[in-house]
Design an enzyme around this catalytic site. Structure first.
Site, short mmCIF file in Angstrom:
data_model
loop_
_atom_site.label_atom_id
_atom_site.label_comp_id
_atom_site.label_asym_id
_atom_site.label_seq_id
_atom_site.Cartn_x
_atom_site.Cartn_y
_atom_site.Cartn_z
N ASP A 80 -12.78 -16.81 -18.64
CA ASP A 80 -11.88 -16.29 -19.67
C ASP A 80 -12.20 -16.84 -21.05
O ASP A 80 -12.79 -17.92 -21.19
CB ASP A 80 -10.42 -16.58 -19.31
N GLU A 145 -8.67 -20.81 -17.51
CA GLU A 145 -8.75 -22.17 -18.07
C GLU A 145 -8.06 -22.24 -19.42
O GLU A 145 -7.47 -23.26 -19.77
CB GLU A 145 -10.23 -22.59 -18.20
N GLU A 146 -8.14 -21.14 -20.17
CA GLU A 146 -7.57 -21.14 -21.52
C GLU A 146 -6.04 -21.07 -21.53
O GLU A 146 -5.43 -21.20 -22.59
CB GLU A 146 -8.15 -19.98 -22.34
N GLU A 173 -17.47 -28.36 -18.85
CA GLU A 173 -17.75 -28.14 -20.26
C GLU A 173 -17.38 -29.33 -21.14
O GLU A 173 -16.40 -30.02 -20.90
CB GLU A 173 -16.99 -26.92 -20.76
#
Length: 400
Positions: A80, A145-146, A173
């Site tokens: 996402d 994740e966002e 990340e």
């Protein structure tokens, strides 16, 4: 477009992934899954898609190692991306246009579709060269994740499906770094706590200086939190943005209460967003807030809107041979690793909660940080270099 870039299959696959608008608030992951399944087929690797929550797929592509009983390596990224203000972009944010000076403009170029493609292309290069690794490698792509990962890595990391992967080490990340010879890595994250403080007092006429009012108590509480904020802000005076993970952040984000200007309120409420570094004693911090409420007066209480558990950082020492392998490999390529506490939050926190060491590693040197910004972009040379770095790092950690 430069003909060299047009004919580069790695760049074209990256652009194909970037063109999928897996953007909030209404994400459809279907095209991402199709794309990733196609990559698995081209790599001749098995792929499994789990839907622990409907329409929230988790894609796992597996490259079996020579010693599959050893704990596996997990290479994770999320599918996402955050929303865009399209009118503020030089090029359409899901076109993946390459400018004349070699920058790929697209949402997700830095956060973090590039990292997912580093993982896939590193494996592709190794397989094409006939190289086999000792440990099994799981390349995972997760949703949401966002938006705090509740239906993504959080639920996946607690599932039996995850436990069966036998993960011993995870790479996730970090962020880009404008320094040409330096890569940022995160070895831990702050704990997010969202707090609601309620101050109750005697109502009455606004013209009277009554004692024990909600306003007095509210003032005391807000002053305590904002004084702490000012003290932490001083610590950041000589630090960069990415070093903000080393301090407590306190922000007053919402205020509620009152019915009319000339009526003393029965209740006033303040909401605070707080992020606590891993080296701060979390229990002592909570006790401090409890003490403030007692000092403010009767009827002052606090509750958690969100209380994430404290997560221990990954130790960067000889107890973790994966870290030694990663650091040695990067140093041999001429890159210094800048080791920090993550100022935000990533999916790696859920892996660490399971007792599994995790390092956040995005090999993006010589790149301005444009995560969530207008005109998010990545130079094609940095993308190609990122694959080179990830390939060597993967060989090192998977052969530990």
């Amino acid at each position: 477009m430069n003909e060299k870039w047009q004919n580069d299959e790695e760049i074209q696959r990256f652009r194909e992934y970037l063109r999928i608008p897996s953007v909030h608030p209404k994400v459809d992951y279907g095209d991402c899954v199709k794309f990733l399944k196609k990559q698995a087929v081209s790599l001749d690797l098995p792929v499994v898609v789990y839907e622990l929550v409907p329409k929230k797929p988790i894609v796992v592509i597996t490259w079996k190692g020579l010693q599959p009983n050893l704990p596996a390596i997990m290479l994770n990224s999320h599918m996402d991306v955050v929303p865009v203000y399209e009118d503020s972009w030089t090029y359409p944010p899901f076109e993946a246009r390459i400018s004349d000076d070699g920058f790929i403009y697209a949402r997700g170029t830095q956060d973090m579709k590039c990292v997912g493609m580093f993982h896939l292309e590193a494996v592709r290069r190794l397989k094409n060269a006939g190289i086999r690794l000792r440990r099994t490698v799981h390349i995972t792509f997760v949703p949401d994740e966002e938006i705090n990962s509740v239906d993504g890595m959080r639920i996946f990391s607690e599932s039996q499906e995850f436990k069966k992967l036998n993960v011993g080490f995870e790479l996730d990340e970090s962020m880009s770094n404008p320094c040409p010879g330096e890569i940022i890595v995160f070895y831990g994250e702050r704990t997010s706590r969202q707090i609601k403080v309620t101050c109750r007092g005697e109502p009455g006429h606004g013209s009277i200086l009554m004692a024990d009012t909600a306003g007095e108590k509210f003032h005391y509480i807000v002053n305590r939190f904002m004084t702490l904020r000012a003290e932490e802000l001083k610590k950041l005076k000589n630090k960069s943005l990415v070093q903000s993970g080393e301090v407590i952040t306190v922000n007053l984000t919402q205020v509620e209460g009152g019915v009319q200007v000339n009526v003393l309120p029965e209740k006033l409420t303040a909401y605070f967003d707080i992020r606590i570094p891993p080296f701060v004693d979390h229990d002592e911090f909570e006790n401090m807030i409890s003490k403030w409420c007692q000092e403010a007066g009767e009827g002052v209480t606090f509750e958690y809107i969100e209380k994430n558990p404290e997560v221990k950082s990954t130790k960067l020492d000889d107890s973790l041979p994966f870290w030694g392998a990663l650091e040695k490999t990067c140093n041999e390529m001429g890159y210094k690793l800048n080791c920090l506490i993550c100022p935000g939050a990533t999916d790696a926190r859920f892996i660490r909660r399971q007792g599994i060491p995790a390092i956040n590693f995005s090999p993006l040197p010589n790149t301005p940080m444009l995560i969530h910004c207008h005109d998010e972009r990545l130079h094609v040379d940095v993308f190609k270099t990122g694959i080179d770095i990830m390939k060597k790092v993967l060989v090192a950690v998977a052969n530990v």
